[in-house]
Design a protein around this motif. Structure first.
Motif, short mmCIF file in Angstrom:
data_model
loop_
_atom_site.label_atom_id
_atom_site.label_comp_id
_atom_site.label_asym_id
_atom_site.label_seq_id
_atom_site.Cartn_x
_atom_site.Cartn_y
_atom_site.Cartn_z
N ALA A 217 0.83 -1.21 0.00
CA ALA A 217 0.00 0.00 0.00
C ALA A 217 0.86 1.26 0.00
N ALA A 218 2.03 1.21 0.68
CA ALA A 218 2.89 2.38 0.79
C ALA A 218 3.75 2.60 -0.44
N THR A 219 4.15 1.53 -1.12
CA THR A 219 5.11 1.65 -2.23
C THR A 219 4.53 1.33 -3.59
N GLY A 220 3.37 0.66 -3.61
CA GLY A 220 2.78 0.28 -4.89
C GLY A 220 3.25 -1.06 -5.41
N GLU A 221 4.07 -1.78 -4.65
CA GLU A 221 4.55 -3.09 -5.08
C GLU A 221 4.84 -3.95 -3.86
N PRO A 222 4.68 -5.27 -3.97
CA PRO A 222 4.96 -6.14 -2.83
C PRO A 222 6.45 -6.20 -2.55
#
Length: 281
Positions: A217-222
């Motif tokens: 959610a914070a970075t846009g990627e797992p």
């Protein structure tokens, strides 16, 4: 860290120590800093000291002028840009390093992520202080790498003690949460080695599923995709700055082989490794 000649760069290709290692140390006269374009992320810590000329440093919270006496400290994974904005050039010395000892000094507050630019004078002293890492020849052994890592730690202590300026004014009142900073550091460290993602989640005080969802959610990627992108970015630095073969780069960064490197590099950048090396990216 500059791509503009003339540059004198010493690469350390020996083994890592238990504390960390210095990857490269260089001196550039008449350079222009990082090429213009979108913000970049380095896989290691990087120090860049300006000793002549002028430019700027930019990230999500800062946009400040740089001149003789300004030191930039870029943390692993931090999106940033620095360089010359006009037709001129600048002179710099730089140092690239990574390891658990340096991640610890960030967590302990010796290095302040909110202050990427510091003022250090006199210029001649600090230029020569950083340039010693380029001219030194440490033993090519884990013990030699640890000795050099200790020298970098001494340098960071000196910087913290002798900083002579207030640093740039923040654009925003707060930076990313500490758990995210620590997660990015862990995910960007020792890229050639296997990493237990559950251990990373535990180290920042979360269950794995909670951490994975919050990180995405914070970075846009797992997290796994973030670490793989860090590998690709590190490969790009080696493609741009060294003559290492794709096989050597793949082996040094934990890719299965050069074909795996090529596939992941194209997925992330849209370019083949050969195209990128020729400067088409």
């Amino acid at each position: 860290m500059s791509t503009s000649p003339p540059a004198l760069v010493a690469y350390r290709n020996g083994p890592s120590g238990r504390l960390g290692r210095v990857h490269s140390a260089g001196r550039v006269q008449g350079g222009r800093g990082v090429p213009t374009g979108p913000p970049r992320r380095f896989h290691s810590h990087a120090l860049m000291y300006v000793w002549g000329g002028h430019g700027r440093y930019r990230d999500a919270r800062h946009d400040v002028p740089l001149g003789p006496g300004d030191l930039v400290h870029v943390l692993p994974g931090h999106a940033h840009w620095y360089g010359v904005t006009g037709a001129g050039t600048w002179n710099e010395v730089h140092l690239v390093f990574s390891g658990p000892a340096f991640d610890l000094v960030v967590r302990q507050g010796l290095v302040d992520p909110a202050r990427p630019v510091r003022r250090l004078t006199p210029v001649d002293h600090w230029r020569e202080r950083l340039d010693r890492f380029r001219t030194a020849r440490p033993p090519r052994s884990p013990a030699g790498a640890d000795d050099e890592a200790c020298e970098v730690l001494r340098l960071l202590v000196e910087i913290a003690a002798r900083d002579t300026g207030p640093g740039p004014t923040d654009r925003a009142p707060a930076g990313p949460p500490q758990w995210l900073v620590e997660s990015r550091v862990r995910l960007g460290h020792d890229l050639a080695d296997p990493l237990d993602l559950r251990a990373v989640a535990q180290s920042v005080g979360m269950s794995y599923e909670t951490w994975r969802k919050r990180f995405q959610a914070a970075t846009g990627e797992p997290p796994a995709r973030y670490r793989q992108r860090r590998r690709v970015e590190a490969a790009g630095e080696l493609l741009r700055r060294t003559s290492l073969t794709n096989r050597d780069i793949a082996a040094s960064l934990g890719f299965t082989d050069e074909h795996h490197l090529a596939k992941q590099f194209r997925r992330v950048t849209g370019l083949g490794t050969g195209e990128f090396r020729r400067g088409l990216g």
